[in-house]
Design a protein around this motif. Structure first.
Motif, PDB file in Angstrom:
ATOM      1  N   VAL A  14      12.951   4.708  27.465  1.00  0.00           N
ATOM      2  CA  VAL A  14      14.366   4.536  27.119  1.00  0.00           C
ATOM      3  C   VAL A  14      14.948   3.354  27.895  1.00  0.00           C
ATOM      4  O   VAL A  14      15.650   2.514  27.337  1.00  0.00           O
ATOM      5  CB  VAL A  14      15.166   5.828  27.409  1.00  0.00           C
ATOM      6  N   GLY A  15      14.643   3.256  29.181  1.00  0.00           N
ATOM      7  CA  GLY A  15      15.129   2.136  29.990  1.00  0.00           C
ATOM      8  C   GLY A  15      14.631   0.801  29.476  1.00  0.00           C
ATOM      9  O   GLY A  15      15.379  -0.170  29.384  1.00  0.00           O
ATOM     10  N   ALA A  16      13.358   0.745  29.101  1.00  0.00           N
ATOM     11  CA  ALA A  16      12.795  -0.502  28.575  1.00  0.00           C
ATOM     12  C   ALA A  16      13.443  -0.875  27.251  1.00  0.00           C
ATOM     13  O   ALA A  16      13.705  -2.049  26.974  1.00  0.00           O
ATOM     14  CB  ALA A  16      11.289  -0.367  28.405  1.00  0.00           C
ATOM     15  N   THR A  17      13.740   0.125  26.430  1.00  0.00           N
ATOM     16  CA  THR A  17      14.402  -0.148  25.148  1.00  0.00           C
ATOM     17  C   THR A  17      15.774  -0.761  25.378  1.00  0.00           C
ATOM     18  O   THR A  17      16.143  -1.741  24.726  1.00  0.00           O
ATOM     19  CB  THR A  17      14.524   1.158  24.325  1.00  0.00           C
ATOM     20  N   TYR A  18      16.556  -0.190  26.300  1.00  0.00           N
ATOM     21  CA  TYR A  18      17.866  -0.767  26.606  1.00  0.00           C
ATOM     22  C   TYR A  18      17.736  -2.181  27.151  1.00  0.00           C
ATOM     23  O   TYR A  18      18.515  -3.056  26.826  1.00  0.00           O
ATOM     24  CB  TYR A  18      18.626   0.096  27.618  1.00  0.00           C
ATOM     25  N   ALA A  19      16.739  -2.411  27.968  1.00  0.00           N
ATOM     26  CA  ALA A  19      16.554  -3.745  28.541  1.00  0.00           C
ATOM     27  C   ALA A  19      16.197  -4.763  27.463  1.00  0.00           C
ATOM     28  O   ALA A  19      16.666  -5.902  27.486  1.00  0.00           O
ATOM     29  CB  ALA A  19      15.465  -3.718  29.608  1.00  0.00           C
ATOM     30  N   LEU A  20      15.362  -4.368  26.510  1.00  0.00           N
ATOM     31  CA  LEU A  20      14.946  -5.290  25.458  1.00  0.00           C
ATOM     32  C   LEU A  20      16.015  -5.478  24.394  1.00  0.00           C
ATOM     33  O   LEU A  20      16.285  -6.592  23.955  1.00  0.00           O
ATOM     34  CB  LEU A  20      13.660  -4.792  24.799  1.00  0.00           C
ATOM     35  N   VAL A  21      16.643  -4.390  23.971  1.00  0.00           N
ATOM     36  CA  VAL A  21      17.621  -4.460  22.900  1.00  0.00           C
ATOM     37  C   VAL A  21      18.983  -4.836  23.445  1.00  0.00           C
ATOM     38  O   VAL A  21      19.728  -5.596  22.838  1.00  0.00           O
ATOM     39  CB  VAL A  21      17.688  -3.102  22.150  1.00  0.00           C
ATOM     40  N   GLY A  22      19.336  -4.319  24.610  1.00  0.00           N
ATOM     41  CA  GLY A  22      20.638  -4.596  25.208  1.00  0.00           C
ATOM     42  C   GLY A  22      21.687  -3.648  24.680  1.00  0.00           C
ATOM     43  O   GLY A  22      21.493  -2.934  23.712  1.00  0.00           O
ATOM     44  N   CYS A  23      22.818  -3.648  25.356  1.00  0.00           N
ATOM     45  CA  CYS A  23      23.933  -2.829  24.930  1.00  0.00           C
ATOM     46  C   CYS A  23      24.790  -3.650  23.993  1.00  0.00           C
ATOM     47  O   CYS A  23      24.581  -4.833  23.819  1.00  0.00           O
ATOM     48  CB  CYS A  23      24.755  -2.385  26.136  1.00  0.00           C
ATOM     49  N   ASP A  24      25.807  -3.028  23.417  1.00  0.00           N
ATOM     50  CA  ASP A  24      26.691  -3.720  22.479  1.00  0.00           C
ATOM     51  C   ASP A  24      27.377  -4.879  23.169  1.00  0.00           C
ATOM     52  O   ASP A  24      28.128  -4.713  24.110  1.00  0.00           O
ATOM     53  CB  ASP A  24      27.745  -2.752  21.946  1.00  0.00           C
ATOM     54  N   ARG A  25      27.126  -6.044  22.697  1.00  0.00           N
ATOM     55  CA  ARG A  25      27.753  -7.232  23.259  1.00  0.00           C
ATOM     56  C   ARG A  25      28.471  -7.980  22.157  1.00  0.00           C
ATOM     57  O   ARG A  25      28.432  -9.196  22.081  1.00  0.00           O
ATOM     58  CB  ARG A  25      26.708  -8.120  23.904  1.00  0.00           C
ATOM     59  N   ALA A  26      29.121  -7.239  21.279  1.00  0.00           N
ATOM     60  CA  ALA A  26      29.898  -7.794  20.174  1.00  0.00           C
ATOM     61  C   ALA A  26      29.062  -8.756  19.336  1.00  0.00           C
ATOM     62  O   ALA A  26      29.561  -9.729  18.803  1.00  0.00           O
ATOM     63  CB  ALA A  26      31.152  -8.468  20.705  1.00  0.00           C
ATOM     64  N   GLY A  27      27.770  -8.519  19.246  1.00  0.00           N
ATOM     65  CA  GLY A  27      26.911  -9.291  18.372  1.00  0.00           C
ATOM     66  C   GLY A  27      26.428 -10.610  18.932  1.00  0.00           C
ATOM     67  O   GLY A  27      25.693 -11.320  18.285  1.00  0.00           O
ATOM     68  N   SER A  28      26.864 -10.978  20.140  1.00  0.00           N
ATOM     69  CA  SER A  28      26.400 -12.245  20.687  1.00  0.00           C
ATOM     70  C   SER A  28      26.384 -12.195  22.202  1.00  0.00           C
ATOM     71  O   SER A  28      27.097 -11.419  22.808  1.00  0.00           O
ATOM     72  CB  SER A  28      27.312 -13.387  20.230  1.00  0.00           C
ATOM     73  N   ALA A  29      25.567 -13.045  22.779  1.00  0.00           N
ATOM     74  CA  ALA A  29      25.507 -13.150  24.224  1.00  0.00           C
ATOM     75  C   ALA A  29      26.681 -13.986  24.710  1.00  0.00           C
ATOM     76  O   ALA A  29      27.228 -14.789  23.962  1.00  0.00           O
ATOM     77  CB  ALA A  29      24.191 -13.809  24.633  1.00  0.00           C
ATOM     78  N   PRO A  30      27.106 -13.788  25.960  1.00  0.00           N
ATOM     79  CA  PRO A  30      28.199 -14.606  26.461  1.00  0.00           C
ATOM     80  C   PRO A  30      27.794 -16.073  26.542  1.00  0.00           C
ATOM     81  O   PRO A  30      26.612 -16.396  26.643  1.00  0.00           O
ATOM     82  CB  PRO A  30      28.473 -14.036  27.852  1.00  0.00           C
ATOM     83  N   SER A  31      28.779 -16.941  26.473  1.00  0.00           N
ATOM     84  CA  SER A  31      28.480 -18.364  26.548  1.00  0.00           C
ATOM     85  C   SER A  31      27.884 -18.694  27.911  1.00  0.00           C
ATOM     86  O   SER A  31      28.174 -18.043  28.900  1.00  0.00           O
ATOM     87  CB  SER A  31      29.748 -19.188  26.310  1.00  0.00           C
ATOM     88  N   VAL A  32      27.040 -19.713  27.947  1.00  0.00           N
ATOM     89  CA  VAL A  32      26.401 -20.118  29.192  1.00  0.00           C
ATOM     90  C   VAL A  32      27.202 -21.273  29.773  1.00  0.00           C
ATOM     91  O   VAL A  32      27.342 -22.316  29.156  1.00  0.00           O
ATOM     92  CB  VAL A  32      24.934 -20.533  28.958  1.00  0.00           C
ATOM     93  N   SER A  33      27.738 -21.060  30.959  1.00  0.00           N
ATOM     94  CA  SER A  33      28.556 -22.065  31.625  1.00  0.00           C
ATOM     95  C   SER A  33      28.068 -22.200  33.055  1.00  0.00           C
ATOM     96  O   SER A  33      27.646 -21.233  33.673  1.00  0.00           O
ATOM     97  CB  SER A  33      30.030 -21.638  31.617  1.00  0.00           C
ATOM     98  N   SER A  34      28.136 -23.407  33.579  1.00  0.00           N
ATOM     99  CA  SER A  34      27.786 -23.618  34.980  1.00  0.00           C
ATOM    100  C   SER A  34      29.050 -23.845  35.810  1.00  0.00           C
ATOM    101  O   SER A  34      28.967 -24.122  36.996  1.00  0.00           O
ATOM    102  CB  SER A  34      26.838 -24.812  35.114  1.00  0.00           C
ATOM    103  N   SER A  35      30.200 -23.693  35.194  1.00  0.00           N
ATOM    104  CA  SER A  35      31.477 -23.924  35.866  1.00  0.00           C
ATOM    105  C   SER A  35      31.687 -22.971  37.032  1.00  0.00           C
ATOM    106  O   SER A  35      31.314 -21.803  36.975  1.00  0.00           O
ATOM    107  CB  SER A  35      32.630 -23.735  34.870  1.00  0.00           C
TER     108      SER A  35
END
Length: 129
Positions: A14-35
């Motif tokens: 179950v832990g590996a499934t969550y790690a691979l699939v991820g939780c609900d993130r509104a359909g996208s990953a957050p933007s990548v910023s170095s700011s």
């Protein structure tokens, strides 16, 4: 003894499934910023139609370009309000309250916010409509 192995194996699966699939993130990953520019975010937290009265909201701005950026946490006030200063760019937002820790549906309540410079507003409604 076999039951323990099945339990541990199931838990790891179950832990590996969550790690691979991820939780609900509104359909996208957050933007990548170095700011490293900071901005403020404020809003309210409501759970099942009522303001949350205690707990905390966590904004995690870390990503592949700023791995050492620590999460920022703000307490939820008695009226459900919070205010936090975090880094500009994509942040993963999590809410932890007595209600969310007791309810399996509310436990995994991640969302993302692309924080802009200046003042930002995010009202959090759980469960998500």
């Amino acid at each position: 003894m076999r039951h323990i192995y099945y339990f541990v194996g199931s838990t790891l699966l179950v832990g590996a499934t969550y790690a691979l699939v991820g939780c609900d993130r509104a359909g996208s990953a957050p933007s990548v910023s170095s700011s490293t520019t900071e901005a403020s975010v404020s809003g309210t937290v409501s759970i099942k139609g009522k303001p949350a009265t205690k707990g905390e909201v966590t904004f995690d701005p870390s990503n592949s370009s700023r791995r050492d950026a620590g999460a920022r946490t703000a307490p939820i006030g008695p009226d459900g309000s919070y205010k936090v200063v975090t880094l500009v760019g994509g942040n993963i937002v999590r809410v932890s309250t007595p209600e969310t820790t007791k309810d399996s549906v509310l436990q995994f309540n991640e969302t993302t916010l692309d924080v802009q410079s200046g003042e930002n507003k995010l009202d959090i409604v759980l469960p998500k409509p």
